[in-house]
Write an enzyme that holds these catalytic residues in place. Structure first.
Site, PDB file in Angstrom:
ATOM      1  N   ASP A 295       0.793  -1.226   0.000  1.00 12.60           N
ATOM      2  CA  ASP A 295       0.000   0.000   0.000  1.00 12.60           C
ATOM      3  C   ASP A 295       0.836   1.292   0.000  1.00 12.60           C
ATOM      4  OD1 ASP A 295      -1.257  -2.333   1.079  1.00 12.60           O
ATOM      5  OD2 ASP A 295      -2.896  -1.113   1.868  1.00 12.60           O
TER       6      ASP A 295
ATOM      7  N   GLU B   6      -4.127   1.761  -2.945  1.00  8.84           N
ATOM      8  CA  GLU B   6      -5.403   2.163  -2.325  1.00  8.84           C
ATOM      9  C   GLU B   6      -5.305   3.359  -1.384  1.00  8.84           C
ATOM     10  OE1 GLU B   6      -7.508  -0.028   0.567  1.00  8.84           O
ATOM     11  OE2 GLU B   6      -5.791  -0.176   1.896  1.00  8.84           O
ATOM     12  N   ASN B   7      -4.083   3.701  -0.935  1.00  3.88           N
ATOM     13  CA  ASN B   7      -3.928   4.827  -0.004  1.00  3.88           C
ATOM     14  C   ASN B   7      -3.051   5.942  -0.566  1.00  3.88           C
ATOM     15  OD1 ASN B   7      -3.532   2.082   1.960  1.00  3.88           O
ATOM     16  ND2 ASN B   7      -5.222   3.449   2.429  1.00  3.88           N
TER      17      ASN B   7
ATOM     18  N   HIS C 111     -10.440   0.780   0.211  1.00  2.20           N
ATOM     19  CA  HIS C 111     -10.499   2.217  -0.104  1.00  2.20           C
ATOM     20  C   HIS C 111     -10.623   2.475  -1.614  1.00  2.20           C
ATOM     21  CE1 HIS C 111      -9.715   3.697   3.934  1.00  2.20           C
ATOM     22  NE2 HIS C 111      -8.729   2.824   4.065  1.00  2.20           N
TER      23      HIS C 111
ATOM     24  N   HIS D 255      -6.352  -8.755   0.361  1.00  3.18           N
ATOM     25  CA  HIS D 255      -6.405  -7.495   1.103  1.00  3.18           C
ATOM     26  C   HIS D 255      -7.266  -7.690   2.341  1.00  3.18           C
ATOM     27  CE1 HIS D 255      -5.750  -3.137   1.047  1.00  3.18           C
ATOM     28  NE2 HIS D 255      -6.954  -3.039   1.588  1.00  3.18           N
TER      29      HIS D 255
ATOM     30  N   HIS E 175      -3.003  -4.319   3.224  1.00  4.14           N
ATOM     31  CA  HIS E 175      -3.995  -3.664   4.088  1.00  4.14           C
ATOM     32  C   HIS E 175      -3.507  -3.367   5.510  1.00  4.14           C
ATOM     33  CE1 HIS E 175      -7.935  -2.437   5.685  1.00  4.14           C
ATOM     34  NE2 HIS E 175      -7.797  -3.307   6.657  1.00  4.14           N
TER      35      HIS E 175
ATOM     36  N   HIS F  85      -0.396  -2.703   6.440  1.00  7.99           N
ATOM     37  CA  HIS F  85       0.658  -1.686   6.344  1.00  7.99           C
ATOM     38  C   HIS F  85       1.914  -2.010   7.158  1.00  7.99           C
ATOM     39  CE1 HIS F  85      -2.170   1.791   4.866  1.00  7.99           C
ATOM     40  NE2 HIS F  85      -2.426   0.627   4.299  1.00  7.99           N
TER      41      HIS F  85
HETATM   42 FE   LIG Z   1      -4.046   0.188   2.911  1.00  6.87          FE
HETATM   43 FE   LIG Z   2      -7.131  -1.464   3.004  1.00  5.93          FE
END
Ligand SMILES: [Fe+2]
Ligand SMILES: [Fe+2]
Length: 270
Positions: A8, A39-40, A68, A154, A179, A181
């Site tokens: 991510d 996604e981030n 996200h 994820h 997900h 991190h």
């Molecule tokens: Fe994430």
């Molecule tokens: Fe996520």
């Protein structure tokens, strides 16, 4: 093939590190294919079209998303115009875009990429990820229709991620979690030949709480009361991910390594 998966990307710090380092890594490590979880990438919540273009221009062949996926509303339409972006397979049935696609790798080799969302401890219940991934793998047999298959699982729970790894063992080149991190130290080749890591970790500033500036999350933990919005931490990011090498004939993994480059975490290079 030699393929790199990066976890991510968290805000500007993550995007800058990808832009600064990926072109060099791609050449130095002779990478055939690169997947990045984006996604981030936009302020920690979702992926805007401009930031998607940045990650693709830096050397990603495919971008995956996550829970996200559509936090940046433009992604609802942009994903239909950019086939290199995947959202989770088991997102809402009406969601735009796709959760799996076969990409053209170098030398005519075909690479399947798919992403699924877990069900354990996630904010909302999604459809069963195991049957969703099973259907995709059955439709694209490794060593037959595709030369490599990468699955981004994820989810929050390491148990569910390990379940997915073993569910796909022998049928995918790599199953890697995203997900949470935080990179996990369980990178391995499973008995059936699938490379696995519970979580690739994020590409973000690790002087943070999972990539967010630490003050506001700490305030909420300590007092139970929020005051401000979360914003991504802005220090130098560590690029975190998984490098896998595969046998083109079988599609299975021959070597897998954790990758950590730059920033605060101890370096790990293949
Ligand atoms: Fe994430
Ligand atoms: Fe996520």
């Amino acid at each position: 093939m030699r393929m790199l998966f990066l976890g991510d990307v968290m805000g500007r710090a993550g995007r800058s590190a990808v832009a600064a380092r990926l072109p060099g890594l791609r050449a130095d490590w002779a990478l055939d294919f690169v997947v990045i979880n984006g996604e981030n990438a936009t302020s920690g919540v979702g992926l805007s079209p401009d930031h998607a273009r940045e990650l693709l221009a830096a050397g990603a062949d495919c971008l995956t998303l996550g829970d996200h996926a559509f936090d940046q509303k433009e992604m609802l339409s942009f994903i239909e115009t950019e086939p290199r972006i995947l959202r989770p397979l088991n997102y809402a049935r009406t969601a735009p875009g796709r959760g799996a696609r076969v990409f053209a790798g170098p030398g005519g080799r075909k690479v399947l990429v798919a992403q699924a969302l877990g069900q354990v401890f996630m904010k909302r219940p999604f459809d069963d990820p195991f049957s969703a991934v099973d259907a995709v793998l059955r439709a694209h047999p490794l060593g037959g229709a595709v030369q490599a298959a990468l699955i981004d699982i994820h989810c929050e729970a390491t148990s569910e991620k390990m379940g997915m790894g073993h569910w796909c063992d022998g049928r995918a080149s790599l199953v890697v979690g995203t997900h949470t991190h935080v990179p996990t130290a369980d990178v391995q080749i499973l008995p059936g030949g699938t490379a696995f890591q519970s979580d690739a970790g994020m590409c973000g500033d690790y002087n943070s709480i999972i990539g967010m500036d630490k003050l506001e999350p700490m305030r909420r933990f300590v007092t139970g009361m929020g005051k401000e919005r979360f914003s991504p931490a802005a220090g130098e990011a560590t690029l975190c991910g998984t490098l896998v090498e595969t046998d083109d004939r079988t599609g299975l993994a021959t070597r897998v390594r954790m990758v950590r480059v730059g920033g605060r975490l101890e370096s790990a290079v293949p």
